[in-house]
Design a protein around this motif. Sequence first.
Motif, short mmCIF file in Angstrom:
data_model
loop_
_atom_site.label_atom_id
_atom_site.label_comp_id
_atom_site.label_asym_id
_atom_site.label_seq_id
_atom_site.Cartn_x
_atom_site.Cartn_y
_atom_site.Cartn_z
N SER A 2 0.84 -1.18 0.00
CA SER A 2 0.00 0.00 0.00
C SER A 2 0.89 1.24 0.00
O SER A 2 2.11 1.15 -0.12
CB SER A 2 -0.93 -0.01 1.21
N ARG A 3 0.26 2.39 0.11
CA ARG A 3 0.97 3.67 0.23
C ARG A 3 0.48 4.40 1.47
O ARG A 3 -0.70 4.30 1.84
CB ARG A 3 0.62 4.58 -0.95
N PRO A 28 -0.52 0.89 -4.45
CA PRO A 28 0.83 1.40 -4.21
C PRO A 28 1.35 2.35 -5.28
O PRO A 28 2.37 3.01 -5.06
CB PRO A 28 1.67 0.12 -4.18
N TRP A 29 0.68 2.41 -6.44
CA TRP A 29 1.25 3.15 -7.58
C TRP A 29 1.01 4.64 -7.43
O TRP A 29 -0.12 5.10 -7.31
CB TRP A 29 0.68 2.61 -8.89
N TRP A 30 2.09 5.40 -7.46
CA TRP A 30 2.04 6.81 -7.09
C TRP A 30 1.11 7.63 -7.97
O TRP A 30 0.53 8.61 -7.51
CB TRP A 30 3.45 7.39 -7.14
N GLY A 63 4.74 2.18 -3.56
CA GLY A 63 4.68 2.14 -2.10
C GLY A 63 5.40 3.29 -1.42
O GLY A 63 5.74 4.30 -2.03
N GLY A 64 5.60 3.13 -0.12
CA GLY A 64 6.29 4.14 0.66
C GLY A 64 5.37 5.24 1.15
O GLY A 64 4.15 5.15 1.07
N HIS A 65 5.99 6.29 1.69
CA HIS A 65 5.26 7.47 2.16
C HIS A 65 5.45 8.56 1.11
O HIS A 65 6.57 8.99 0.84
CB HIS A 65 5.79 7.92 3.52
#
Length: 425
Positions: A2-3, A28-30, A63-65
Amino acid sequence: MSRTVTVVLVDAAGRPLGALPPFDVPDPWWQQVASIVDGVRHRHGVDVAVLRLLDADRPRPPGGHVRYLAQLTEASVAAAPVMPLEPVAVDLAPHPLRQPWAEPGGPARSVAWAVDELRRLGRPVSAVAQQRTWNLSAIWRLDTPPGAAWLKQLPPFAHHEPTVLTWLTTLPLPTSLASPVDQGVRVSVDLSGEANSLVNDAGVGPGVLAVGGEGRVLVEDVVGEDRYGAGEAELAGIAVVHHAVQVRAVGTVGRLVADGVPDLRGARLSGWIRRWLAGHDVSAAAELLDGLDERLRQVRDCGLPDTLVHGDLHPGNVRGDGTRRVVLDWADAFVGHPAFDILRLAEGLAAPAAARLTDAWADRWRADVPGCDPQRAVDLLRPVAPLRLAAAYAMFLAGIEPSEHPYHAADVPAALARAAAETRR
């Protein structure tokens, strides 16, 4: 995966308001922003338009923040409840490469154009939902009584997609075709019966409703699902239909180029690759680049005609409902060698399946262009395909502001490494 997202808000004039508390979204895709818009509405009761990526805690997606800049809609500004906004430091300075949809007011202008166009067509809009925003496009879904329409807005280097889509939707359906091409080859193929039926049933692109300024195009909805994970049999069917489209395009390449479709025929491809890779570390593919002109000369000698190339023909760019398939996303299209598309379509298949797909493709071209050598062309272009992709990614980087470089910065060296590996194969 997820993001976690942080949304930094601005008002209609672009003045910073503060940051909303971070929250998680499932995708997750920005570039996918529908879940962000929904999350803000659900948590805080306001509507926003996501403008652009600000930064992330990792060098590349997914993903990530991730932090985004978003604008409160006019209705939300007038009736916004008290929100838990935190002061935030963010660089809001103008940038010459910023896209129109990434500026405050940009999404509203684009949606207003689409709503007006649909109203003119007798299709009043009942709802609008932002789907995606990044350096390659911004996309909205607009619901109307006859069905959904989609607004796509493109950067300058992809402004030819509406031209291609319009050409596809007005594609003539002759019973036969014989077209001279630059290499002196004549293509003659029977397009009656099954081939015509396949093209008509499949649909070669979404229907175009309107084309506007600043890279805007409004298209019909395509029912079904994106065909990620399609099996060998489905890929073979896609290849058959795409071949019929490319045969039809042979005689119109001059018109397509004149209308703005990139011309990557023969030596032009070599020059284009070198132009965009200048300044990048190309040492991994130095051997391939050194021999590129001679390799492309040998490709020309294989005798296949130049045609319309999709440029990114993977199954995720095909949408279907089990009975009908439509090829989407022609923003990477160019005029050039047809082998690039079959190489892309075969990626990810096991070697025997990929060989069957390319062998069938070669058989079709041998039948349509007697005396050509499609298999040799495929072999020669196999390392050139990722080299071309590396140049395309470099072009993207040159056309976007630095905050969006993480989308593609890792793609250039990765594609160059693949090109080098294919050269040694």
